[in-house]
Design an enzyme around this catalytic site. Structure first.
Site, PDB file in Angstrom:
ATOM      1  N   HIS A 128       0.844  -1.215   0.000  1.00 23.87           N
ATOM      2  CA  HIS A 128       0.000   0.000   0.000  1.00 23.87           C
ATOM      3  C   HIS A 128       0.875   1.259   0.000  1.00 23.87           C
ATOM      4  O   HIS A 128       0.503   2.280   0.592  1.00 23.87           O
ATOM      5  CB  HIS A 128      -0.980   0.008   1.175  1.00 23.87           C
ATOM      6  CG  HIS A 128      -2.175  -0.891   0.954  1.00 23.87           C
ATOM      7  ND1 HIS A 128      -3.412  -0.410   0.595  1.00 23.87           N
ATOM      8  CD2 HIS A 128      -2.297  -2.234   1.016  1.00 23.87           C
ATOM      9  CE1 HIS A 128      -4.260  -1.435   0.473  1.00 23.87           C
ATOM     10  NE2 HIS A 128      -3.599  -2.550   0.717  1.00 23.87           N
ATOM     11  N   THR A 129       2.011   1.157  -0.621  1.00 23.14           N
ATOM     12  CA  THR A 129       2.896   2.314  -0.776  1.00 23.14           C
ATOM     13  C   THR A 129       2.874   2.825  -2.211  1.00 23.14           C
ATOM     14  O   THR A 129       3.273   3.952  -2.467  1.00 23.14           O
ATOM     15  CB  THR A 129       4.347   1.936  -0.409  1.00 23.14           C
ATOM     16  OG1 THR A 129       4.644   0.687  -1.055  1.00 23.14           O
ATOM     17  CG2 THR A 129       4.524   1.786   1.083  1.00 23.14           C
TER      18      THR A 129
ATOM     19  N   GLY B 251      -7.833 -14.529  -7.386  1.00 21.15           N
ATOM     20  CA  GLY B 251      -8.281 -13.963  -6.112  1.00 21.15           C
ATOM     21  C   GLY B 251      -7.392 -14.310  -4.938  1.00 21.15           C
ATOM     22  O   GLY B 251      -7.834 -14.287  -3.793  1.00 21.15           O
TER      23      GLY B 251
ATOM     24  N   GLY C  76      -4.266 -12.830  -4.500  1.00 23.10           N
ATOM     25  CA  GLY C  76      -3.274 -11.777  -4.269  1.00 23.10           C
ATOM     26  C   GLY C  76      -1.997 -11.961  -5.060  1.00 23.10           C
ATOM     27  O   GLY C  76      -0.963 -11.396  -4.713  1.00 23.10           O
TER      28      GLY C  76
ATOM     29  N   GLU D  93      -7.476  -0.838 -15.547  1.00 22.92           N
ATOM     30  CA  GLU D  93      -8.074  -1.316 -14.291  1.00 22.92           C
ATOM     31  C   GLU D  93      -8.761  -0.163 -13.539  1.00 22.92           C
ATOM     32  O   GLU D  93      -9.856  -0.321 -13.010  1.00 22.92           O
ATOM     33  CB  GLU D  93      -6.995  -1.969 -13.420  1.00 22.92           C
ATOM     34  CG  GLU D  93      -7.588  -2.613 -12.203  1.00 22.92           C
ATOM     35  CD  GLU D  93      -7.042  -3.993 -11.881  1.00 22.92           C
ATOM     36  OE1 GLU D  93      -6.288  -4.572 -12.678  1.00 22.92           O
ATOM     37  OE2 GLU D  93      -7.403  -4.486 -10.808  1.00 22.92           O
TER      38      GLU D  93
ATOM     39  N   ASP E  37       1.428  -3.963  -9.663  1.00 20.50           N
ATOM     40  CA  ASP E  37       1.193  -5.283 -10.240  1.00 20.50           C
ATOM     41  C   ASP E  37       1.453  -5.285 -11.747  1.00 20.50           C
ATOM     42  O   ASP E  37       2.109  -6.173 -12.285  1.00 20.50           O
ATOM     43  CB  ASP E  37      -0.244  -5.737  -9.953  1.00 20.50           C
ATOM     44  CG  ASP E  37      -0.568  -5.691  -8.462  1.00 20.50           C
ATOM     45  OD1 ASP E  37       0.376  -5.605  -7.652  1.00 20.50           O
ATOM     46  OD2 ASP E  37      -1.758  -5.731  -8.121  1.00 20.50           O
TER      47      ASP E  37
ATOM     48  N   TYR F  44      -9.749  -1.981   0.749  1.00 13.64           N
ATOM     49  CA  TYR F  44      -8.646  -1.393  -0.029  1.00 13.64           C
ATOM     50  C   TYR F  44      -8.942   0.092  -0.264  1.00 13.64           C
ATOM     51  O   TYR F  44      -8.101   0.957  -0.036  1.00 13.64           O
ATOM     52  CB  TYR F  44      -8.483  -2.134  -1.366  1.00 13.64           C
ATOM     53  CG  TYR F  44      -7.281  -1.676  -2.171  1.00 13.64           C
ATOM     54  CD1 TYR F  44      -6.062  -2.350  -2.074  1.00 13.64           C
ATOM     55  CD2 TYR F  44      -7.351  -0.569  -3.018  1.00 13.64           C
ATOM     56  CE1 TYR F  44      -4.950  -1.923  -2.799  1.00 13.64           C
ATOM     57  CE2 TYR F  44      -6.248  -0.138  -3.739  1.00 13.64           C
ATOM     58  CZ  TYR F  44      -5.053  -0.824  -3.629  1.00 13.64           C
ATOM     59  OH  TYR F  44      -3.956  -0.396  -4.344  1.00 13.64           O
TER      60      TYR F  44
HETATM   61  C1  GLA Z   1      -2.965  -4.541  -4.799  1.00 14.02           C
HETATM   62  C2  GLA Z   1      -2.909  -3.361  -5.760  1.00 14.02           C
HETATM   63  C3  GLA Z   1      -1.487  -2.770  -5.806  1.00 14.02           C
HETATM   64  C4  GLA Z   1      -0.982  -2.455  -4.396  1.00 14.02           C
HETATM   65  C5  GLA Z   1      -1.192  -3.649  -3.468  1.00 14.02           C
HETATM   66  C6  GLA Z   1      -0.857  -3.340  -2.037  1.00 14.02           C
HETATM   67  O1  GLA Z   1      -2.177  -5.598  -5.267  1.00 14.02           O
HETATM   68  O2  GLA Z   1      -3.257  -3.783  -7.060  1.00 14.02           O
HETATM   69  O3  GLA Z   1      -1.470  -1.629  -6.616  1.00 14.02           O
HETATM   70  O4  GLA Z   1      -1.583  -1.292  -3.898  1.00 14.02           O
HETATM   71  O5  GLA Z   1      -2.517  -4.139  -3.507  1.00 14.02           O
HETATM   72  O6  GLA Z   1       0.504  -3.125  -1.895  1.00 14.02           O
END
Ligand code: GLA
Length: 384
Positions: free
Chosen positions: A34-35, A121, A123, A159, A171, A220
């Site tokens: 989440h950075t 789903g 991660g 997205e 990602d 999120y």
């Molecule tokens: C998901 C989002 C990314 C990122 C992560 C958390 O994977 O798609 O952009 O924010 O969560 O690090």
């Protein structure tokens, strides 16, 4: 079926045409959670789960997308592309096509077959792999070539703007730009990056908790809003701060009292996580595995306690790994609220580590997890 021959023959049988074949990997994030949307640092690696695409031109004006995973086809008119998502798997490839069209590319008729083994789903960025492989296949068909970072940004926009998920750049970036046997330290402000070699004797052991809490999408978004709330408070005192990337722990001491308690905790995670991520890349580059493991442990505590993005199952998976032979570091990876943990493990111990962790997790949680021993793989490319 990473073997392109299988997808080629599937495409030939269905569409009676010779396809170009492309691949884009999923990812695991070693540290930096989440950075990305705070213009900070992340350090993911592409993995050997991937999505493959086969593409060939058509002459009937249609875009036909077939997903082997869903066993289903979706048909569109190339001259009347969908303008909005329809909450269907085809939103991901068609979101990319729509963004490419918006960039001024004439979109021809084509057949696209898709197959992937990135667990959905969990991660590991199955959607980013799908977007990036589609972008690569379609741009190649139309004879356009975008640099990897630009391609990643277009897929992120698909997205954000088409699918409607408010993700950052991590990602799509790693799927497009990953490097075999390396993690990638990405500066999400200017998309500059540095590769950090993963030693041959270190395995990426990905442990799937098999749970994804239904709150994930909404949480999120709410975490992101809290991060932005904290940033706005600091910016009101220090106008140079545009994202939490620019903020320091000192700022929180001075002005944290003006934030909601949750915003303060979320900001503390993001600010300290940025520092840890840069330090972790340094540790990996210097082959200082003990320091890397320590930073991963600290990152998990911060993600779980300050960011409150973990869950009982993921905390258990991390705790149960701690005294197993060969562990270097373990933490929950990805957007949170379930999904997978990443365990850096000495390769010689990886198989017994995986087996022991699976047994312990099944005993404690009552769910049999999937545990994968992965390698860092290269980014998206043409296979044939
Ligand atoms: C998901 C989002 C990314 C990122 C992560 C958390 O994977 O798609 O952009 O924010 O969560 O690090």
């Amino acid at each position: 079926m990473h073997d392109p021959a299988v997808l080629r023959s599937l495409h030939r049988d269905r569409f009676n045409a010779e396809p170009g074949i492309f691949v884009a990997p999923g990812r695991v994030n070693l540290i930096g959670e989440h950075t990305d949307y705070a213009e900070g640092f992340v350090m993911p690696a592409a993995i050997d789960f991937a999505t493959l695409a086969g593409i060939s031109p058509r002459t009937d004006g249609k875009i036909v997308v077939y997903s082997e995973n869903y066993g289903a086809e979706a048909v569109f008119e190339a001259s009347a592309l969908p303008q909005a998502a329809s909450k269907h798997w085809s939103d991901y490839p068609m979101g990319v096509v729509s963004i490419l069209a918006g960039e001024g590319n004439a979109i021809p008729a084509f057949s696209l077959s898709l197959w992937g083994d990135v667990p959905l789903g969990s991660g590991l960025s199955s959607s980013a792999a799908l977007e990036v492989v589609t972008a690569l296949a379609v741009t190649s068909l139309i004879g356009v070539s975008y640099p990897g970072p630009v391609l990643a940004r277009l897929c992120q926009r698909a997205e954000n703007e088409f699918v409607g998920a408010n993700c950052g750049i991590m990602d799509q970036f790693i799927s497009a730009n990953g490097a075999k046997d390396h993690a990638l330290l990405l500066d999400c402000r200017d998309l500059s990056f540095k590769l950090a070699p993963i030693p041959a004797d270190v395995a990426l052991v990905i442990a799937n908790t098999m749970v994804k809490h239904s709150v994930a999408g909404g949480e999120y978004t709410s975490r992101r809003a809290q991060v932005e709330e904290a940033c706005a408070v600091i910016a009101s005192h220090r106008p140079g701060v545009t994202f939490l990337r620019d903020a320091t722990v000192e700022d929180l001491k001075l002005w944290g009292g003006e934030m909601s308690p949750n915003a303060l905790k979320r900001a503390r995670h993001v600010i300290t996580e940025n520092t840890r991520t840069v330090a972790a890349a340094e540790a990996l580059i210097c082959n200082n595995m003990a320091e890397l493991g320590r930073l991963m442990a600290e990152a998990h505590v911060s993600y779980s306690q300050d960011f409150e993005a973990s869950c009982v199952e993921a905390d258990a998976m991390v705790a149960l790994a701690q005294d197993l032979p060969g562990l270097i570091g373990a933490r929950l990876t990805g957007g949170g609220f379930g999904g997978c943990t990443i365990n850096l493990v000495e390769r010689a111990h990886a198989a017994e580590f995986a087996e022991a962790l699976a047994g312990r997790y099944a005993d404690q949680i009552g769910i049999v997890p999937q545990i994968h021993i992965c390698h860092a793989s290269g980014g998206a490319h043409r296979l044939s």
